[in-house]
Design a protein around this motif. Structure first.
Motif, mmCIF file in Angstrom:
data_model
loop_
_atom_site.group_PDB
_atom_site.id
_atom_site.type_symbol
_atom_site.label_atom_id
_atom_site.label_comp_id
_atom_site.label_asym_id
_atom_site.label_seq_id
_atom_site.Cartn_x
_atom_site.Cartn_y
_atom_site.Cartn_z
ATOM 1 N N VAL A 18 13.963 -9.922 -12.564
ATOM 2 C CA VAL A 18 13.412 -9.045 -13.594
ATOM 3 C C VAL A 18 14.534 -8.146 -14.087
ATOM 4 C CG1 VAL A 18 11.719 -7.248 -14.111
ATOM 5 C CG2 VAL A 18 11.137 -9.060 -12.473
ATOM 6 N N PRO A 19 14.991 -8.349 -15.304
ATOM 7 C CA PRO A 19 16.109 -7.530 -15.802
ATOM 8 C C PRO A 19 15.708 -6.065 -15.902
ATOM 9 C CG PRO A 19 15.670 -9.419 -17.247
ATOM 10 C CD PRO A 19 14.512 -9.315 -16.318
ATOM 11 N N ALA A 20 16.624 -5.185 -15.568
ATOM 12 C CA ALA A 20 16.364 -3.752 -15.718
ATOM 13 C C ALA A 20 17.672 -2.993 -15.732
ATOM 14 C CB ALA A 20 15.493 -3.232 -14.568
ATOM 15 N N GLY A 49 10.587 -6.887 -1.198
ATOM 16 C CA GLY A 49 11.596 -5.911 -1.608
ATOM 17 C C GLY A 49 12.076 -6.095 -3.030
ATOM 18 N N ILE A 50 12.927 -5.180 -3.431
ATOM 19 C CA ILE A 50 13.618 -5.263 -4.722
ATOM 20 C C ILE A 50 15.104 -5.039 -4.445
ATOM 21 C CG2 ILE A 50 13.919 -4.211 -6.998
ATOM 22 C CD1 ILE A 50 10.983 -3.323 -6.883
ATOM 23 N N ILE A 51 15.924 -5.921 -4.991
ATOM 24 C CA ILE A 51 17.363 -5.835 -4.751
ATOM 25 C C ILE A 51 18.106 -5.719 -6.073
ATOM 26 C CG2 ILE A 51 19.379 -7.081 -3.843
ATOM 27 C CD1 ILE A 51 17.552 -8.261 -1.676
ATOM 28 N N PHE A 52 18.786 -4.582 -6.234
ATOM 29 C CA PHE A 52 19.600 -4.350 -7.429
ATOM 30 C C PHE A 52 21.029 -4.824 -7.178
ATOM 31 C CE2 PHE A 52 17.362 -1.245 -10.227
ATOM 32 C CZ PHE A 52 16.241 -0.998 -9.440
ATOM 33 N N LEU A 61 14.854 -9.888 -7.631
ATOM 34 C CA LEU A 61 16.240 -9.539 -7.949
ATOM 35 C C LEU A 61 16.274 -8.856 -9.306
ATOM 36 C CD1 LEU A 61 17.884 -12.920 -6.911
ATOM 37 C CD2 LEU A 61 18.071 -10.745 -5.674
ATOM 38 N N THR A 62 17.163 -7.873 -9.425
ATOM 39 C CA THR A 62 17.271 -7.234 -10.724
ATOM 40 C C THR A 62 18.703 -6.818 -11.005
ATOM 41 O OG1 THR A 62 16.408 -5.500 -12.171
ATOM 42 C CG2 THR A 62 16.756 -4.899 -9.875
#
Lengths: 280, 280, 280, 280
Positions: C63-65, C11-14, C39-40
């Motif tokens: 990963v910064p975004a 997954g990706i978690i903002f 994580l972002t």
């Protein structure tokens, strides 16, 4: 899957007529997830169906009860607490019946004795269940009670008849009693608004096959089936949803949030091509 | 009819492009009911359409304004108050535009500059209108502000694209500002969610004719037309609805409360007969 | 608990700023349930917060975004797919910011550049996320995307300002894109409407403590906290909820279905006793 | 005002007990607007109240009827059609009663005979009214039928008890029958969800005065009173709202769209100051 989501939990499951029933699938899934439960249904449905087979498979007992009878409900909770040696953690209400639908009375020609029965069996039974459990203090803190509903509670579908009103009443009872049961005992009460499902009960609804087709094309994920509904019910009985209460949760592949899909409209448009074909 | 429902009332009406526009019909009806008003539209629409004809018929003036421009809105309210010698009593916002729709960008391939414009023109313009009027204290106590919306704000209709999001934003702004304007100045703010209407603007929506047919068959009273919408708007501008605010009111022949009608399903079913006709 | 509900899921978690964040709790729970994730957050929040600590604990990368930047989102999905060697299964969007709130601009005195930013960061970023993933085909079939919302999207709460409109837009985007993503890729998209939560972001809202008190007394189960929200998110990322899409799900202890509770009213009534106490 | 909005219209008005009743105000306004009508109520209410005074003032006749009795309803429509020499154009249903409320039975200790009566009198009576009229073809095309409801149908208010469920059922019946009556006879059916109103009936609700205060402070325009409700009803009976059907329309000063107002919260906050005053 066997994630033990319901490990140690005790429950009561209404309405498992046969292996097409949502309640049947819920019982199988709950068993896989480590729950123990009592199965119940009205005596005539126990005879008509195959609930004993399910009881054997899931190592459960069957306690007959008419959900509309306070006496039966009292006995059911008493027997269940005796069986478990304590309170229960979850209850599934999957009970609905309309004589107006069965006897093909139009909604503009209802028999009011039938309507009274529809409401009593399909909605007020849920209040009786909750009130009986509440008075007997039969549900543990953070327990979960769920009843099955349908989008007809909010939007009219021709032929669904007085069951629409029963479902609206059912959802209101879930809110009203959810407030009391949450406040006083930390028990949550919700309804799940499920896609039309080709169960034995559901197949009484007029034109169900065409409705299923339309609903399938309207819903971006297609209709939810009985097994998928059972999966969702497991989450609602688990400790992962302890702060959800007084809600009507749509489990319907997206149908309830659709106005018109490309697939349904493409099919609809074909009807006009068809009109243009000369019939000779 | 000339019941003088709006006798003595002054208003501002946005968006009367031509005689198919809901705003045009609203202006005609408001005039019949004794109101005076200023007509406004963005300059390009004034050139494209026939608003001056309407102004003449209804004894109104036209003040050009881009609803997305705070400066234009300020000028509009200033000119209107000068014209009337006082504040206004009602405002109709009928403004919407999507370049993503026009340029046929799919919703999964939106141009974000276009989206920003869609939201600015179709929704934020309503906030700007309200904020400008609020700051200039340009609306009388118990005044009424209405914007036009569509059921796509609640339910997805394929092809309606980013206008659905704009309408959801518009309805939220009506609630948010309705609270402030009601509390501080006794002005009410509502949206009317109208049947799909074959106006010049509406006809940009993909497959509108088929959607109109489906909507007509789904709605027990059929689609509401522009003139009927104008009738309803008159009631909302009148003193008979002074305590209705922060609402989205469906004026749609019943569509929004329907899940499936017999008429729509009968037509839908024909599509399958058609499939069965061998094409050879 | 370690039921392995998310075993094998990526997954990706903002939005995990610090250990008060809902996203932080979601990451911890997802890790416990067997998920891997990226994580972002926006660079400034990465510096301000303690996300690297969380990454270490959960064996994740950061990963910064900027969620409002299409380029950043593209990079994020590219890096994530490289990291996992394949597509992702779930995404949590927990991103919201309003300069109008921060700069204490009243809702009737909004700065429109700020509003544009509020909508861009808090709502349109969700569309950008979905559109980027959709175009890159970055989410597996039966994947799940969730954004966090609040009841202000439906009902006005003073002081919540333009965030209410942003949440309404967010919920609409979830429906609109949920239709497309469900139809074309079997990916579901939902929002969770969570109790007011004393996170670092939430604490910017005016009078939050009193609102929390009122909300606590109104909700039969009390306010849901960040950890409970994370539990619920796990069920939405799991395979047990595959047919739920285009929904806004209230996780709020019952608040959204309450008109008035005995506890809140009892407290409210005290305010009048208080008035009666002579101050001398 | 005398705009002749209902000129030539014939109607039936239920529930005018005395001059505090919404139905009473509706009768007065309908008379001013040029309508003729038959007044009706259950015999005991006719004796208790002052309906004959109203009949005299409005040049109406009184036909006693128990709204829960099919025979009485048949007689009512027969007498009304005889009186008018033709069909009616509008009907107002303002009928509600709960023995559970009267006898102070808690919602978790309902008497089910009382509940059956609550539903029969407060909700099913509306179906009986509609079915009787439908079978007798007693309402003209484009006629309008309205029943009075309350926000408790959607959101739980402590103490409102089984009336909440009755109102939910009532609103569902309006949708279900609105579909049939609209489709077959072009008659519209709606409910109006009115602010709490200090009528004789309303004053039975527990803690009504404090609820009225809270509701007044929550609603940006304040509570709507009986007279304002009557104004709105006039618009719904008029030809200006012919395409509105199957709706529940909130006439409540904005209450239904509020989560928390500054005024209500300011009052609420005082309760804490109060707590801090030492009691010695």
């Amino acid at each position: 899957m066997a994630e033990n989501l319901l490990k140690g939990k005790k429950g009561i499951i209404f309405g498992a007529l046969n292996d097409k029933s949502i309640a049947w699938k819920a019982a199988e899934k709950a068993h896989q997830q480590g729950a123990e439960f009592v199965l119940t249904n009205v005596p005539v449905s126990i005879r008509m169906g195959t609930i004993n087979e399910l009881a054997e498979k899931t190592n459960s007992i069957v306690v007959p009860a008419d959900a509309a009878s306070e006496g039966d409900l009292e006995n059911l909770f008493k027997e269940s607490m005796k069986h478990f040696g304590g309170k229960v953690d979850f209850v599934l209400h999957s009970v609905a019946m309309s004589l107006n639908v069965r006897k093909k009375r139009a909604y503009s020609d209802l028999n009011y004795n039938f309507l009274e029965k529809t409401l009593d069996i399909s909605a007020i039974s849920f209040h009786k269940l909750l009130q009986t459990a509440f008075k007997m203090d039969a549900i543990n803190e953070w327990g979960s009670v769920v009843a099955l509903s349908y989008v007809a509670a909010q939007r009219t579908l021709y032929g669904y008849n007085d069951m629409a009103d029963a479902k609206a009443l059912l959802e209101s009872i879930a809110r009203s009693f959810g407030y009391i049961y949450g406040r006083d005992k930390k028990v949550r009460v919700n309804t799940v608004s499920q896609s039309p499902t080709p169960t034995t009960a559901g197949s009484g609804v007029k034109g169900l096959d065409k409705l299923l087709d339309f609903s399938e094309r309207m819903s971006p994920l297609g209709n939810a089936d009985a097994e998928e509904c059972a999966d969702f019910l497991i989450t609602l009985f688990s400790d992962l949803t302890r702060k959800i209460t007084m809600q009507n949760l749509f489990h319907d592949g997206g149908f309830s949030s659709m106005g018109m899909s490309l697939k349904a409209m493409s099919q609809y448009e074909k009807s006009f091509d068809c009109d243009e074909i000369p019939v000779d």
